[in-house]
Structures are given as structure tokens and as C-alpha cells.
Design a protein around this motif. Structure first.
Motif, PDB file in Angstrom:
ATOM      1  N   UNK A   1       0.838  -1.196   0.000  1.00 50.92           N
ATOM      2  CA  UNK A   1       0.000   0.000   0.000  1.00 50.92           C
ATOM      3  C   UNK A   1       0.876   1.251   0.000  1.00 50.92           C
ATOM      4  N   UNK A   2       1.956   1.218   0.759  1.00 48.21           N
ATOM      5  CA  UNK A   2       2.857   2.378   0.819  1.00 48.21           C
ATOM      6  C   UNK A   2       3.530   2.632  -0.518  1.00 48.21           C
ATOM      7  N   UNK A   3       3.958   1.566  -1.211  1.00 54.35           N
ATOM      8  CA  UNK A   3       4.621   1.730  -2.503  1.00 54.35           C
ATOM      9  C   UNK A   3       3.652   2.292  -3.545  1.00 54.35           C
ATOM     10  N   UNK A   4       2.433   1.776  -3.563  1.00 56.29           N
ATOM     11  CA  UNK A   4       1.434   2.286  -4.503  1.00 56.29           C
ATOM     12  C   UNK A   4       1.115   3.744  -4.193  1.00 56.29           C
ATOM     13  N   UNK A   5       0.966   4.052  -2.915  1.00 50.48           N
ATOM     14  CA  UNK A   5       0.673   5.424  -2.514  1.00 50.48           C
ATOM     15  C   UNK A   5       1.780   6.376  -2.968  1.00 50.48           C
ATOM     16  N   UNK A   6       3.032   5.959  -2.807  1.00 49.83           N
ATOM     17  CA  UNK A   6       4.158   6.798  -3.214  1.00 49.83           C
ATOM     18  C   UNK A   6       4.127   7.054  -4.719  1.00 49.83           C
ATOM     19  N   UNK A   7       3.816   6.037  -5.497  1.00 51.69           N
ATOM     20  CA  UNK A   7       3.739   6.195  -6.950  1.00 51.69           C
ATOM     21  C   UNK A   7       2.618   7.144  -7.359  1.00 51.69           C
ATOM     22  N   UNK A   8       1.536   7.154  -6.566  1.00 49.43           N
ATOM     23  CA  UNK A   8       0.381   7.993  -6.873  1.00 49.43           C
ATOM     24  C   UNK A   8       0.462   9.381  -6.249  1.00 49.43           C
ATOM     25  N   UNK A   9       1.371   9.547  -5.293  1.00 48.67           N
ATOM     26  CA  UNK A   9       1.473  10.833  -4.599  1.00 48.67           C
ATOM     27  C   UNK A   9       0.361  11.051  -3.587  1.00 48.67           C
TER      28      UNK A   9
END
Length: 79
Positions: free
Chosen positions: A28-36
Motif C-alpha cells: 500500500x505504501x509503494x502504490x501510494x508513493x507512486x500515486x502521490x
């Protein structure tokens, strides 16, 4: 008052986000980082809440990152 149909649609979108995120090996953290966005936002989407506040730009980036069709994620049916 939320309609049950909308709640089910949000929950289905959340299940799809989680399924495709895990399929891509993203946290979830990695996806969030990619999405900002904050990882709690991704958590809420996956639980079926908060998807109504998702901007069109984030929605399009999400589908690109997860490599899924926008119609699939939005629940549109192709005839």
C-alpha cells in the motif's frame, strides 16, 4: 444516506485495487508513493471507502500503474 448499490460498487472497486496491487507486488505504501497520496488513502480505497473522492488524474495513474483498463476498475460493462 448512501445507497447499498453504491456501497457495493465501492467495495468491488476496493477489491480490484487490492487484487491488482498485490498481483504487481506492491505494498500500500509503494502504490501510494507512486500515486502521490498517503498510504492510508490506498487503505481506505481497498476497504471500499474514499473512492468517491479520487480525482480523475489519480484514477488514470492508478489504472496505468496496475495495468488495468479504466472500464474494469470503474465497473463499466463492455457490450
Amino acid at each position: 444516506m448512501k445507497l447499498p448499490r453504491i456501497k457495493r460498487a465501492n467495495q468491488e472497486m476496493g477489491r480490484l485495487i487490492k487484487f491488482h496491487r498485490e498481483k504487481r507486488g506492491l505494498t500500500q505504501k509503494a502504490l501510494a508513493a507512486k500515486l502521490g497520496v498517503h498510504y492510508i488513502t490506498v487503505y481506505r480505497w481497498e476497504r471500499g471507502t474514499g473512492t468517491r473522492s479520487m480525482s480523475a488524474g489519480v484514477f488514470l495513474r492508478l489504472t496505468a500503474i496496475l495495468k488495468i483498463d479504466t472500464d474494469e476498475l470503474s465497473g463499466e460493462i463492455k457490450l
